[in-house]
Write an enzyme that holds these catalytic residues in place. Structure first.
Site, PDB file in Angstrom:
ATOM      1  N   CYS A 110       0.829  -1.222   0.000  1.00 11.39           N
ATOM      2  CA  CYS A 110       0.000   0.000   0.000  1.00 11.39           C
ATOM      3  C   CYS A 110       0.855   1.261   0.000  1.00 11.39           C
ATOM      4  CB  CYS A 110      -0.917   0.021   1.214  1.00 11.39           C
ATOM      5  SG  CYS A 110      -1.567  -1.594   1.623  1.00 11.39           S
ATOM      6  N   HIS A 140      -8.996   3.977  -1.694  1.00 14.11           N
ATOM      7  CA  HIS A 140      -7.635   3.462  -1.518  1.00 14.11           C
ATOM      8  C   HIS A 140      -7.248   2.528  -2.661  1.00 14.11           C
ATOM      9  CE1 HIS A 140      -3.995   2.140   0.236  1.00 14.11           C
ATOM     10  NE2 HIS A 140      -4.447   1.159   1.002  1.00 14.11           N
TER      11      HIS A 140
END
Lengths: 387, 139, 345
Positions: free
Chosen positions: A87, A336
């Site tokens: 991420c 995200h």
């Protein structure tokens, strides 16, 4: 080392982009960033793209060449590099681009991030994301990403008395911010009650504590600060770029409620910038889960360890508070798309520092911090930007 | 989803909690490590079979799992500190209402997963509460 | 040199479903529990199968006997629910109990009597001095088709016996087997549930074979029912072993300690061996136990067992059958169906 500035930025609308492929998203954001920076293709001498898992999400590797090709740069043979830190892939792409310019090897470099996550089912996406954890010793036993953060949350609540409502407040605040951001995946406000009534994902975390599955891409253009004014009236200077690592598995951490990678990256970043915590006007932090924002503001040193839960509830981190956090809506509300998140954070900071953030503008914002985490803290990146 | 060699390679570690021990600094590791982070290249690593008794440090109950685990929901996942020191991630088999921080657990042999209906079965270690064992712990 | 049981261990999953709960779902009359003399049966957890429960039972046997698992030279696991059609249960058990790799193993199948066949296989190797220590296991997570009569009894459980010559807990004095080709119950390759001959499983199946093996052994040894303190007969339900005991001249007192089927159901390959374990849990040195298994297909193995001094020392080192019988959690039919994989995802 040369000082580096951002002269242009672009970001696609985040969300379930059913009609657009990874390639479409890359092209869309690339054009936005180049137009914003007044750079021509011929000037570009490097590309870094953050992408966590093209292989799992769209069965495509070799993303570096792909995006250069899609961006119409193949005939210019621009070096294009895909970087990966789960991420934090976007934050890492930014850092690699900064280093390339700072070192003097390159003058005009694009840092981009992209993730196309909705071409696979939710179960496959969850498994692809779980690959950021320890496949052999966490996921093999049924660990998911929400589960790992849920274990951080559980212990944080046990140790510091952080409450379920305090977690919910983070989501409420970030949805409020997201509702003012045109690119945000979620445009609706939510309430604490709504968070607490949402289905359990990994107890104590519920659906509305979790960032969504998102398609999106973002890009920024970097040049040496001393030529930045050639391209932009309002270049944004990068005062610090810092990165730190930690154990891959959560169970091996010195302290399960502290992301040491964040602590170390922050320490380095503030050292590089020669600034103190009070000098930061706003920050974009990695709130993949509500507990993530609470831990982040503690580990970045903005509040004492254990005090992070109160921050949103007491108004500290709202726009208009002492330290607005996640004005974009954060990962929670803005969305995200994992590889793009670190670049989107920089994009939001560029808008804020230029004073172009519209209804969510933080008045007088001069210095901002971005914080991007890979996995549940195996990697952390901290950047400090100023106008 | 794992594969046959990936599972097979770790059978003794998964069935019997075989980890490692650095005889130089006397630190125990599970999951096993090849390099001792304290001693690095000067480490003297040897295999060590852990007894398997431990304490729940933190936990969650998973309601939304990956495809490989969706048949098992809800299930408890915990970070467990073994009595010898190291911490691991594993499932604790009991009601979601029963699990607590500080609960003592012991190992059991269970199915960890399957490669669909045709593939191999992954066996290994999960944990169950030691009855009446919850004690306040300092973390 | 005498040979026999060095140690033993059992495992029964903690979940139970009551017969009346199954009857409720299928509209069966509630007195089916009384008719079968089976009030509840054990149900495996979603992550348990014949291998995992065999491992738990084997680990209990190793623990009870204080035996170094590296000494085990042979492992025979009997089951009608081996999780793999091809790929042995015995290799997984061997690795999981920490046996070194110098052992022979193969899986056995003979409906409900593969466990006692495993005991015989180990006993043969031990008495021939070919090995020092063998591990014999009967383990099953048996299947009954939804709504079928078998569903009220098909249960899960395992028993493991370490068979050797030294430090005996009980000597196996003699055995006798009786086998015919009788298709009273079967499961074809690839089929999820067994089929059976209904009432044909009774007289031509269970009773003929148990009786023939029991009488054969007593004739071979010159013993009578009164020579035994305890008797264990295979327990497909709670009625058959009681009736066959009476027919053979054994009393209710003799079979009572080993009659666990009313509370755990028929554990198939584990059934008579768990009954034996429950008897060993209470037997004193010098007492004798008469054991007869039955497997559809069909055959019975009868054993004459004498309890030795060693039993007192080892008995309390591992959970007794009663510990497992008493530690229960009840499931309703829906959760039971999930546990048994009867819900297709």
């Amino acid at each position: 080392m040369r000082s580096v500035s951002i002269i242009g930025a672009g970001c696609t609308r985040f969300g379930e982009r059913w009609e657009d492929s990874l390639r479409d998203l890359v092209v869309e954001t690339g054009i936005m960033a180049l137009e914003d920076s007044n750079v021509s293709g011929e000037e570009i001498d490097g590309l870094y793209v953050g992408n966590m898992s093209g292989g799992r999400f769209v069965e495509q590797e070799h993303i570096g060449a792909l995006i250069s090709d899609c961006a119409g740069l193949s005939r210019l043979h621009v070096p294009s590099t895909r970087v990966e830190a789960a991420c934090a892939s976007g934050g890492l792409a930014l850092r690699q681009a900064v280093l390339a310019v700072a070192s003097g090897y390159s003058d005009v470099v694009i840092a981009a991030g992209v993730e196309k996550m909705t071409d696979v089912t939710g179960g496959v996406a969850a498994d692809a994301l779980a690959a950021a954890a320890d496949r052999e010793w966490e996921c093999f036993f049924g660990a998911t990403f929400p589960a790992l953060y849920a274990m951080i949350a559980r212990l944080h609540m046990h140790r510091y008395g952080t409450t379920r409502e305090e977690l919910a407040q983070v989501a409420v605040k970030n949805h409020h911010n997201g509702s003012m951001n045109p690119i945000s995946q979620y445009q609706m406000e939510i309430t604490v009650e709504k968070v607490l009534r949402s289905p359990l994902v990994a107890d104590p975390l519920r659906v509305l504590d979790c960032s969504p599955i998102t398609d999106g891409a973002a890009a920024v253009v970097l040049v040496p600060t001393k030529i930045a004014h050639k391209y932009s009236d309002a270049p944004i200077k990068i005062l610090a770029t810092a990165q730190a690592s930690d154990t891959l598995a959560l169970h091996d951490r010195r302290n399960i409620t502290t992301l040491d990678a964040t602590v170390h990256a922050a320490k380095k970043a503030f050292g590089q910038a020669g600034l103190e915590r009070k000098d930061i006007d706003l920050a974009e932090v990695h709130d993949a889960f509500t507990i993530g924002e609470i831990a982040a503001i503690e580990d970045l040193g903005f509040v004492e360890k254990g005090e992070g839960g109160k921050a949103a509830e007491e108004g500290l981190t709202w726009i208009g508070g002492k330290l607005p956090i996640n004005t974009s809506g954060g990962l929670k509300a803005c969305g995200h798309p994992v590889g793009a998140t670190g670049i989107k954070q920089a994009y939001e900071m560029v808008l804020q520092l230029r004073g172009e953030a519209g209804k969510r503008q933080v008045e007088g914002a001069k210095v901002g911090l971005t914080h991007n985490v890979g996995g549940c803290g195996g990697t952390a990146l901290v950047h400090i930007l100023s106008r | 989803m794992s594969t046959v060699p990936r599972f097979w390679r770790h059978i003794s570690q998964r069935y019997n909690l075989v980890g490692t021990h650095c005889s130089k600094c006397d630190e125990y590791y599970y999951p096993p490590r090849t390099i001792c982070p304290n001693c690095r290249r000067t480490a003297q690593m040897e295999d060590h079979k852990f007894k398997g008794k431990g304490t729940v440090i933190t936990y969650t109950t998973i309601y939304n799992a990956t495809d490989d685990f969706k048949r098992q929901t809800p299930y408890n996942l915990a970070i467990i500190e073994l009595d010898e020191g190291p911490r691991l991630t594993g499932q604790v088999i009991c009601s979601p209402n029963e699990i607590e921080i500080g609960m003592k657990v012991k190992p059991v042999f269970r199915i960890l997963g399957k490669e669909g209906d045709r593939g191999i079965i992954y066996y290994g270690t999960k944990f169950v509460p030691v009855e009446g064992s919850v004690q306040p712990i300092t973390l | 040199m005498p040979a026999g049981i060095v140690s033993y261990g059992v495992y029964i999953p903690k979940y139970r479903i009551r017969a009346e709960e199954i009857a409720r779902v299928w509209g069966e009359s509630e007195d089916i529990a009384q008719k079968l003399n089976v009030f509840e049966k054990s149900v495996p957890d979603t992550d348990e199968d014949a291998v995992t429960i065999a491992v738990e039972a084997a680990r209990n046997a190793v623990k009870r006997g204080f035996v170094d698992p590296a000494r085990i030279d042979a492992i025979y696991a009997g089951s009608e629910s081996h999780p793999y059609a091809v790929k042995p249960t015995g290799t997984i058990v061997g690795e999981a109990i920490g046996a070194n790799h110098e052992f022979t193993t193969a899986d056995l199948e003979f409906a409900c009597k593969a466990g006692t066949a495993a005991v015989q296989a180990c006993l043969g190797l031990v008495t021939a001095n070919l090995i020092d220590l063998g591990l014999a296991i009967g383990t099953d997570t048996s299947q009954g088709a939804p709504g079928d009569a078998l569903e009220y009894t098909a249960a899960a459980g395992a028993a493991a016996y370490l068979i050797g010559r030294e430090n005996l807990a009980a000597e196996i004095e003699e055995f006798y087997s009786f086998t015919t080709d009788t298709p009273d119950f079967w499961r074809r390759e690839g089929m999820p549930y067994p089929e059976h001959g209904g009432r044909f499983t009774g007289e031509p199946g269970y009773f003929k074979h148990v009786t023939s093996a029991a009488q054969g052994l007593m004739k071979k040894m010159g013993t009578k029912p009164e020579d035994y303190d305890y008797a264990v007969f295979h327990q497909p339900n709670g009625k058959f072993p009681v009736r066959v005991a009476g027919q053979l001249g054994f009393s209710k007192d003799q079979i009572e300690p080993g009659l666990v089927v009313p509370w755990i159901g028929n554990t198939y390959s584990g059934s008579s061996l768990i009954g034996l374990a429950a008897t060993l849990d209470v037997a004193r040195p010098g007492e004798r136990i008469f054991l007869v298994s039955f497997g559809s297909g069909a055959g019975s193995d009868a054993f004459s067992i004498r309890v030795e001094e060693g039993i007192e020392e080892i008995r309390d080192r591992a959970p007794r059958v009663r510990d497992y019988v008493e530690n229960v959690q009840y499931l309703d039919y829906a959760v039971y169906a999930k546990h048994k994989g009867k819900l297709r995802l």
